[in-house]
Design an enzyme around this catalytic site. Sequence first.
Site, PDB file in Angstrom:
ATOM      1  N   GLU A  75       0.861  -1.188   0.000  1.00  0.00           N
ATOM      2  CA  GLU A  75       0.000   0.000   0.000  1.00  0.00           C
ATOM      3  C   GLU A  75       0.893   1.233   0.000  1.00  0.00           C
ATOM      4  O   GLU A  75       1.717   1.425   0.905  1.00  0.00           O
ATOM      5  CB  GLU A  75      -0.958   0.035   1.192  1.00  0.00           C
ATOM      6  CG  GLU A  75      -1.880   1.235   1.142  1.00  0.00           C
ATOM      7  CD  GLU A  75      -3.090   1.149   2.058  1.00  0.00           C
ATOM      8  OE1 GLU A  75      -3.748   2.194   2.275  1.00  0.00           O
ATOM      9  OE2 GLU A  75      -3.373   0.047   2.566  1.00  0.00           O
ATOM     10  N   GLU A 100       4.516   5.287   3.907  1.00  0.00           N
ATOM     11  CA  GLU A 100       3.863   6.543   4.285  1.00  0.00           C
ATOM     12  C   GLU A 100       4.893   7.484   4.898  1.00  0.00           C
ATOM     13  O   GLU A 100       5.434   7.199   5.968  1.00  0.00           O
ATOM     14  CB  GLU A 100       2.737   6.270   5.300  1.00  0.00           C
ATOM     15  CG  GLU A 100       2.052   7.518   5.810  1.00  0.00           C
ATOM     16  CD  GLU A 100       1.457   8.368   4.692  1.00  0.00           C
ATOM     17  OE1 GLU A 100       1.949   9.494   4.477  1.00  0.00           O
ATOM     18  OE2 GLU A 100       0.514   7.896   4.030  1.00  0.00           O
ATOM     19  N   ASP A 127       9.507   8.438   0.870  1.00  0.00           N
ATOM     20  CA  ASP A 127       9.146   8.196  -0.522  1.00  0.00           C
ATOM     21  C   ASP A 127       9.614   6.794  -0.879  1.00  0.00           C
ATOM     22  O   ASP A 127      10.807   6.488  -0.842  1.00  0.00           O
ATOM     23  CB  ASP A 127       9.829   9.246  -1.400  1.00  0.00           C
ATOM     24  CG  ASP A 127       9.521   9.088  -2.878  1.00  0.00           C
ATOM     25  OD1 ASP A 127       8.828   8.111  -3.247  1.00  0.00           O
ATOM     26  OD2 ASP A 127       9.976   9.930  -3.664  1.00  0.00           O
ATOM     27  N   ASP A 149      -2.995  12.323  -3.000  1.00  0.00           N
ATOM     28  CA  ASP A 149      -3.149  13.767  -3.208  1.00  0.00           C
ATOM     29  C   ASP A 149      -3.496  13.990  -4.681  1.00  0.00           C
ATOM     30  O   ASP A 149      -2.739  13.588  -5.564  1.00  0.00           O
ATOM     31  CB  ASP A 149      -1.858  14.487  -2.852  1.00  0.00           C
ATOM     32  CG  ASP A 149      -2.027  15.989  -2.737  1.00  0.00           C
ATOM     33  OD1 ASP A 149      -2.796  16.555  -3.549  1.00  0.00           O
ATOM     34  OD2 ASP A 149      -1.399  16.598  -1.860  1.00  0.00           O
ATOM     35  N   LYS A 153      -4.938  21.198  -9.633  1.00  0.00           N
ATOM     36  CA  LYS A 153      -4.624  22.295 -10.543  1.00  0.00           C
ATOM     37  C   LYS A 153      -3.905  21.749 -11.775  1.00  0.00           C
ATOM     38  O   LYS A 153      -3.022  20.901 -11.667  1.00  0.00           O
ATOM     39  CB  LYS A 153      -3.756  23.346  -9.850  1.00  0.00           C
ATOM     40  CG  LYS A 153      -4.469  24.060  -8.704  1.00  0.00           C
ATOM     41  CD  LYS A 153      -3.583  25.103  -8.069  1.00  0.00           C
ATOM     42  CE  LYS A 153      -4.317  25.822  -6.939  1.00  0.00           C
ATOM     43  NZ  LYS A 153      -3.468  26.851  -6.286  1.00  0.00           N
ATOM     44  N   THR A 223     -11.900   4.174   4.966  1.00  0.00           N
ATOM     45  CA  THR A 223     -10.862   4.875   5.718  1.00  0.00           C
ATOM     46  C   THR A 223     -11.444   6.157   6.310  1.00  0.00           C
ATOM     47  O   THR A 223     -12.512   6.627   5.916  1.00  0.00           O
ATOM     48  CB  THR A 223      -9.679   5.237   4.811  1.00  0.00           C
ATOM     49  OG1 THR A 223     -10.105   6.211   3.847  1.00  0.00           O
ATOM     50  CG2 THR A 223      -9.162   3.998   4.081  1.00  0.00           C
ATOM     51  N   ARG A 224     -10.718   6.725   7.238  1.00  0.00           N
ATOM     52  CA  ARG A 224     -11.166   7.971   7.862  1.00  0.00           C
ATOM     53  C   ARG A 224     -11.289   9.075   6.814  1.00  0.00           C
ATOM     54  O   ARG A 224     -12.239   9.862   6.825  1.00  0.00           O
ATOM     55  CB  ARG A 224     -10.175   8.367   8.962  1.00  0.00           C
ATOM     56  CG  ARG A 224     -10.583   9.594   9.755  1.00  0.00           C
ATOM     57  CD  ARG A 224      -9.574   9.880  10.851  1.00  0.00           C
ATOM     58  NE  ARG A 224      -9.331   8.707  11.678  1.00  0.00           N
ATOM     59  CZ  ARG A 224      -8.472   8.685  12.702  1.00  0.00           C
ATOM     60  NH1 ARG A 224      -7.775   9.769  13.008  1.00  0.00           N
ATOM     61  NH2 ARG A 224      -8.301   7.588  13.405  1.00  0.00           N
ATOM     62  N   GLU A 226     -11.867   8.680   3.610  1.00  0.00           N
ATOM     63  CA  GLU A 226     -13.012   8.391   2.753  1.00  0.00           C
ATOM     64  C   GLU A 226     -14.317   8.813   3.425  1.00  0.00           C
ATOM     65  O   GLU A 226     -15.192   9.413   2.791  1.00  0.00           O
ATOM     66  CB  GLU A 226     -13.042   6.891   2.446  1.00  0.00           C
ATOM     67  CG  GLU A 226     -14.214   6.445   1.591  1.00  0.00           C
ATOM     68  CD  GLU A 226     -14.226   4.942   1.372  1.00  0.00           C
ATOM     69  OE1 GLU A 226     -15.189   4.446   0.798  1.00  0.00           O
ATOM     70  OE2 GLU A 226     -13.252   4.280   1.789  1.00  0.00           O
TER      71      GLU A 226
END
Length: 248
Positions: A75, A100, A127, A149, A153, A223-224, A226
């Site tokens: 994940e 993460e 990363d 994310d 834009k 998920t929180r 979501e």
Amino acid sequence: MDQKPEDRRFYGRRHGKRLKPGQKNLMETLYPTLALPIIDRGEAEAGPRPDLAGSIDPCSFFTDMPQPPDSLWLEIGFGGGEHLAHQAQHNPAIGFLGAEPFINGIGKLLSKIDEHDLKNVRLYGEDVRPLLDRLPDACFDKIFLLFPDPWPKSRHWRRRFVNDWNLDMIGRLLKDGGEFRVASDDPTYQTWTMRVVPEHPLFQWTAQGPDDWRNRWADACPTRYEQKAVRCGRTPMYFSFARKPRSA
């Protein structure tokens, strides 16, 4: 898709509010037992390193499981860890690698790992792309990218994780027929995903009808993030892509 080396820069944040005392304690005690060594992040910006592929055996991450993992799932950007902990709890024979960079997200997941005594999770707190460059071909059965994310834009489209370079990497790491799951509540990212991934030569969109991207996967949990998106009136979509068979 015209890409440049800066497409592999990392733009996410790493720190938020101060950790709760329990999370801080787990960062000092539990996290060192689960964390993989960090590879120089500068290598991500330099681009993929095909010469390094296969230099790390991902099964070596899970030597203290009762038995070697039946398969490996990844994940990317697990947020608060709700989905990763849920999957690990319900699939104890599978090894889970969670990536993460956000310290607060790691702290939240550590609480869940500690609560459920999960033995099949390993964490990468940066990363993840430099590490993935070192893993062998076809080592994962499933890869998840949930609510990344969106960088909505138009001038920021290069920052979106779903891009040709990263799809090349994910396609290399997935077994034939392996599944790449993407979820998003952002209309721009939803449209982007529906266009970019099916156009990539390594992937096939498995949807047979609208319900296949309107409904969350049966084995997943909300998920929180979501749940917050739904409360705010945004509609999540859930995409499944299969890794096409490699040529003989």
